[in-house]
Design a protein around this motif. Structure first.
Motif, PDB file in Angstrom:
ATOM      1  N   MET A  49       0.784  -1.124   0.179  1.00  0.00           N
ATOM      2  CA  MET A  49      -0.683  -0.369   0.178  1.00  0.00           C
ATOM      3  C   MET A  49       0.896   1.744  -0.051  1.00  0.00           C
ATOM      4  O   MET A  49       1.817   1.851   1.268  1.00  0.00           O
ATOM      5  CB  MET A  49      -0.850   0.273   1.282  1.00  0.00           C
ATOM      6  CG  MET A  49      -1.616  -1.194   1.481  1.00  0.00           C
ATOM      7  SD  MET A  49      -2.731  -1.307   2.845  1.00  0.00           S
ATOM      8  CE  MET A  49      -1.386  -0.612   4.456  1.00  0.00           C
ATOM      9  N   ASN A  50       1.362   2.103  -1.384  1.00  0.00           N
ATOM     10  CA  ASN A  50       1.283   3.057  -1.718  1.00  0.00           C
ATOM     11  C   ASN A  50       0.861   4.758  -1.258  1.00  0.00           C
ATOM     12  O   ASN A  50      -0.334   4.316  -1.774  1.00  0.00           O
ATOM     13  CB  ASN A  50       2.319   3.473  -2.223  1.00  0.00           C
ATOM     14  CG  ASN A  50       3.351   2.416  -2.453  1.00  0.00           C
ATOM     15  OD1 ASN A  50       3.820   1.631  -2.105  1.00  0.00           O
ATOM     16  ND2 ASN A  50       3.694   1.403  -3.335  1.00  0.00           N
ATOM     17  N   SER A  51       0.790   5.731  -0.878  1.00  0.00           N
ATOM     18  CA  SER A  51       0.374   6.980  -1.214  1.00  0.00           C
ATOM     19  C   SER A  51      -0.956   6.950  -0.161  1.00  0.00           C
ATOM     20  O   SER A  51      -2.371   7.464  -0.374  1.00  0.00           O
ATOM     21  CB  SER A  51       0.068   7.117  -2.665  1.00  0.00           C
ATOM     22  OG  SER A  51       1.001   7.571  -3.504  1.00  0.00           O
ATOM     23  N   LEU A  52      -0.840   6.989   1.255  1.00  0.00           N
ATOM     24  CA  LEU A  52      -1.759   6.137   1.658  1.00  0.00           C
ATOM     25  C   LEU A  52      -2.169   7.131   2.275  1.00  0.00           C
ATOM     26  O   LEU A  52      -1.689   8.678   2.125  1.00  0.00           O
ATOM     27  CB  LEU A  52      -1.196   5.148   3.213  1.00  0.00           C
ATOM     28  CG  LEU A  52      -0.910   3.682   2.825  1.00  0.00           C
ATOM     29  CD1 LEU A  52      -0.646   3.839   4.238  1.00  0.00           C
ATOM     30  CD2 LEU A  52      -2.400   3.157   2.926  1.00  0.00           C
ATOM     31  N   LYS A  53      -3.975   7.235   1.606  1.00  0.00           N
ATOM     32  CA  LYS A  53      -5.115   8.794   2.522  1.00  0.00           C
ATOM     33  C   LYS A  53      -5.243   8.149   4.188  1.00  0.00           C
ATOM     34  O   LYS A  53      -5.648   6.906   4.460  1.00  0.00           O
ATOM     35  CB  LYS A  53      -5.733   8.915   1.108  1.00  0.00           C
ATOM     36  CG  LYS A  53      -5.151   9.242   0.172  1.00  0.00           C
ATOM     37  CD  LYS A  53      -5.884   8.542  -1.233  1.00  0.00           C
ATOM     38  CE  LYS A  53      -5.938   9.079  -2.135  1.00  0.00           C
ATOM     39  NZ  LYS A  53      -5.773   9.128  -3.114  1.00  0.00           N
ATOM     40  N   PRO A  54      -6.059   9.080   4.786  1.00  0.00           N
ATOM     41  CA  PRO A  54      -6.900   8.917   5.469  1.00  0.00           C
ATOM     42  C   PRO A  54      -8.457   7.623   5.756  1.00  0.00           C
ATOM     43  O   PRO A  54      -7.824   6.782   6.636  1.00  0.00           O
ATOM     44  CB  PRO A  54      -7.369  10.354   6.363  1.00  0.00           C
ATOM     45  CG  PRO A  54      -6.213  11.217   5.864  1.00  0.00           C
ATOM     46  CD  PRO A  54      -5.829  10.484   4.835  1.00  0.00           C
ATOM     47  N   GLU A  55      -8.260   8.282   4.368  1.00  0.00           N
ATOM     48  CA  GLU A  55      -9.531   6.950   4.332  1.00  0.00           C
ATOM     49  C   GLU A  55      -9.650   5.877   3.964  1.00  0.00           C
ATOM     50  O   GLU A  55     -10.263   5.058   3.527  1.00  0.00           O
ATOM     51  CB  GLU A  55     -10.457   8.166   2.965  1.00  0.00           C
ATOM     52  CG  GLU A  55      -9.703   7.970   1.341  1.00  0.00           C
ATOM     53  CD  GLU A  55      -9.091   9.815   1.897  1.00  0.00           C
ATOM     54  OE1 GLU A  55      -8.551  10.671   3.015  1.00  0.00           O
ATOM     55  OE2 GLU A  55      -8.974   9.863   0.267  1.00  0.00           O
ATOM     56  N   ASP A  56      -8.066   5.130   4.131  1.00  0.00           N
ATOM     57  CA  ASP A  56      -7.773   4.042   3.551  1.00  0.00           C
ATOM     58  C   ASP A  56      -7.299   3.413   5.123  1.00  0.00           C
ATOM     59  O   ASP A  56      -7.539   2.260   5.592  1.00  0.00           O
ATOM     60  CB  ASP A  56      -6.376   3.758   3.306  1.00  0.00           C
ATOM     61  CG  ASP A  56      -6.353   4.139   1.487  1.00  0.00           C
ATOM     62  OD1 ASP A  56      -5.207   4.771   1.759  1.00  0.00           O
ATOM     63  OD2 ASP A  56      -7.064   4.143   1.089  1.00  0.00           O
ATOM     64  N   THR A  57      -8.213   4.074   6.164  1.00  0.00           N
ATOM     65  CA  THR A  57      -7.628   3.925   7.901  1.00  0.00           C
ATOM     66  C   THR A  57      -8.834   2.926   7.798  1.00  0.00           C
ATOM     67  O   THR A  57      -9.991   3.679   7.875  1.00  0.00           O
ATOM     68  CB  THR A  57      -7.688   4.542   8.805  1.00  0.00           C
ATOM     69  OG1 THR A  57      -6.723   5.941   8.780  1.00  0.00           O
ATOM     70  CG2 THR A  57      -8.159   4.130  10.360  1.00  0.00           C
ATOM     71  N   ALA A  58      -8.547   1.517   8.348  1.00  0.00           N
ATOM     72  CA  ALA A  58      -9.463   0.281   8.739  1.00  0.00           C
ATOM     73  C   ALA A  58      -8.611  -0.515   9.083  1.00  0.00           C
ATOM     74  O   ALA A  58      -7.841  -0.444   9.290  1.00  0.00           O
ATOM     75  CB  ALA A  58     -10.456   0.061   7.427  1.00  0.00           C
ATOM     76  N   ILE A  59      -9.707  -2.512   9.434  1.00  0.00           N
ATOM     77  CA  ILE A  59      -9.208  -3.008   9.697  1.00  0.00           C
ATOM     78  C   ILE A  59      -9.280  -3.732   8.375  1.00  0.00           C
ATOM     79  O   ILE A  59      -9.894  -3.466   7.329  1.00  0.00           O
ATOM     80  CB  ILE A  59      -9.607  -3.489  10.751  1.00  0.00           C
ATOM     81  CG1 ILE A  59      -9.720  -2.834  12.038  1.00  0.00           C
ATOM     82  CG2 ILE A  59      -9.587  -5.242  11.164  1.00  0.00           C
ATOM     83  CD1 ILE A  59     -10.886  -3.808  12.931  1.00  0.00           C
ATOM     84  N   TYR A  60      -7.924  -4.118   8.602  1.00  0.00           N
ATOM     85  CA  TYR A  60      -7.539  -5.126   7.087  1.00  0.00           C
ATOM     86  C   TYR A  60      -7.671  -6.700   7.356  1.00  0.00           C
ATOM     87  O   TYR A  60      -6.946  -7.382   8.050  1.00  0.00           O
ATOM     88  CB  TYR A  60      -6.650  -5.335   5.873  1.00  0.00           C
ATOM     89  CG  TYR A  60      -6.401  -3.212   5.241  1.00  0.00           C
ATOM     90  CD1 TYR A  60      -6.587  -2.028   6.492  1.00  0.00           C
ATOM     91  CD2 TYR A  60      -6.455  -3.467   4.034  1.00  0.00           C
ATOM     92  CE1 TYR A  60      -6.687  -1.035   5.473  1.00  0.00           C
ATOM     93  CE2 TYR A  60      -6.558  -1.903   3.549  1.00  0.00           C
ATOM     94  CZ  TYR A  60      -6.753  -0.630   4.408  1.00  0.00           C
ATOM     95  OH  TYR A  60      -7.158   0.365   3.866  1.00  0.00           O
ATOM     96  N   TYR A  61      -7.965  -7.056   6.320  1.00  0.00           N
ATOM     97  CA  TYR A  61      -8.249  -8.874   6.687  1.00  0.00           C
ATOM     98  C   TYR A  61      -8.551  -9.486   5.034  1.00  0.00           C
ATOM     99  O   TYR A  61      -8.499  -9.361   4.147  1.00  0.00           O
ATOM    100  CB  TYR A  61     -10.595  -9.507   6.758  1.00  0.00           C
ATOM    101  CG  TYR A  61     -10.870  -8.016   8.019  1.00  0.00           C
ATOM    102  CD1 TYR A  61     -11.660  -7.399   7.692  1.00  0.00           C
ATOM    103  CD2 TYR A  61     -10.383  -8.945   9.124  1.00  0.00           C
ATOM    104  CE1 TYR A  61     -11.713  -7.212   8.982  1.00  0.00           C
ATOM    105  CE2 TYR A  61     -11.264  -8.860  10.487  1.00  0.00           C
ATOM    106  CZ  TYR A  61     -11.777  -7.793  10.360  1.00  0.00           C
ATOM    107  OH  TYR A  61     -12.169  -6.719  11.509  1.00  0.00           O
ATOM    108  N   CYS A  62      -7.791 -10.227   5.385  1.00  0.00           N
ATOM    109  CA  CYS A  62      -7.531 -11.874   4.326  1.00  0.00           C
ATOM    110  C   CYS A  62      -8.604 -12.919   3.795  1.00  0.00           C
ATOM    111  O   CYS A  62      -9.437 -13.102   4.924  1.00  0.00           O
ATOM    112  CB  CYS A  62      -6.346 -12.005   4.934  1.00  0.00           C
ATOM    113  SG  CYS A  62      -5.213 -13.162   3.212  1.00  0.00           S
ATOM    114  N   HIS A  63      -9.173 -13.036   3.088  1.00  0.00           N
ATOM    115  CA  HIS A  63     -10.000 -14.070   3.148  1.00  0.00           C
ATOM    116  C   HIS A  63      -9.497 -15.082   1.262  1.00  0.00           C
ATOM    117  O   HIS A  63      -9.076 -14.866   0.184  1.00  0.00           O
ATOM    118  CB  HIS A  63     -11.223 -12.752   2.278  1.00  0.00           C
ATOM    119  CG  HIS A  63     -12.310 -13.993   1.502  1.00  0.00           C
ATOM    120  ND1 HIS A  63     -12.153 -14.179   0.292  1.00  0.00           N
ATOM    121  CD2 HIS A  63     -13.501 -14.996   2.404  1.00  0.00           C
ATOM    122  CE1 HIS A  63     -13.805 -14.702   0.108  1.00  0.00           C
ATOM    123  NE2 HIS A  63     -14.483 -14.778   1.068  1.00  0.00           N
ATOM    124  N   VAL A  64     -10.050 -16.160   1.886  1.00  0.00           N
ATOM    125  CA  VAL A  64     -10.261 -17.348   0.220  1.00  0.00           C
ATOM    126  C   VAL A  64     -11.722 -17.900   0.912  1.00  0.00           C
ATOM    127  O   VAL A  64     -12.121 -18.178   2.006  1.00  0.00           O
ATOM    128  CB  VAL A  64      -9.055 -18.329   0.751  1.00  0.00           C
ATOM    129  CG1 VAL A  64      -8.975 -18.777   1.936  1.00  0.00           C
ATOM    130  CG2 VAL A  64      -8.628 -19.636  -0.447  1.00  0.00           C
TER     131      VAL A  64
END
Length: 115
Positions: free
Chosen positions: A82-97
């Motif tokens: 993740m590059n050029s991160l923005k405040p709106e990228d704030t979140a919990i990130y989950y991996c899924h399969v």
């Protein structure tokens, strides 16, 4: 049993970068698509990026050109650069399969973009 364990989240300033990892175990994942989702406070969980077993990728419009999803099938690891991160990228990130019609999720890793 299938386990997905995310890591790499943290606090970063706007414009900064992070690399998330998802270590998968308990099955053979190379033949399946894998995804990254995120959920911000008060919002629904949304698909961020996906990669097929053959390496084709797909991104949400909000992250195109800034995020890159990749996978190491030999190590069973999924990545999200993740590059050029923005405040709106704030979140919990989950991996899924989705394996044989069953969904598996990791526990999530918090990403906070703030000054």
């Amino acid at each position: 049993q299938v386990q997905l364990v995310e890591s790499g989240g943290g606090l970063v300033q706007p414009g900064g970068s992070l690399r998330l990892s998802c270590a998968a175990s308990g099955d053979m994942f190379s033949g399946y698509a894998m995804d990254w989702y995120r959920q911000a406070p008060g919002k629904r969980r949304e698909l961020v990026a996906a990669v097929t077993s053959g390496g084709s990728t797909n991104y949400a419009d909000s992250v195109k050109g800034r995020f890159t999803i990749s996978r190491d099938n030999a190590k069973n690891i999924l990545y999200l650069q993740m590059n050029s991160l923005k405040p709106e990228d704030t979140a919990i990130y989950y991996c899924h399969v989705n394996l044989r019609m069953r969904n598996y999720w990791g526990q999530g890793t918090q990403v906070t973009v703030s000054t």
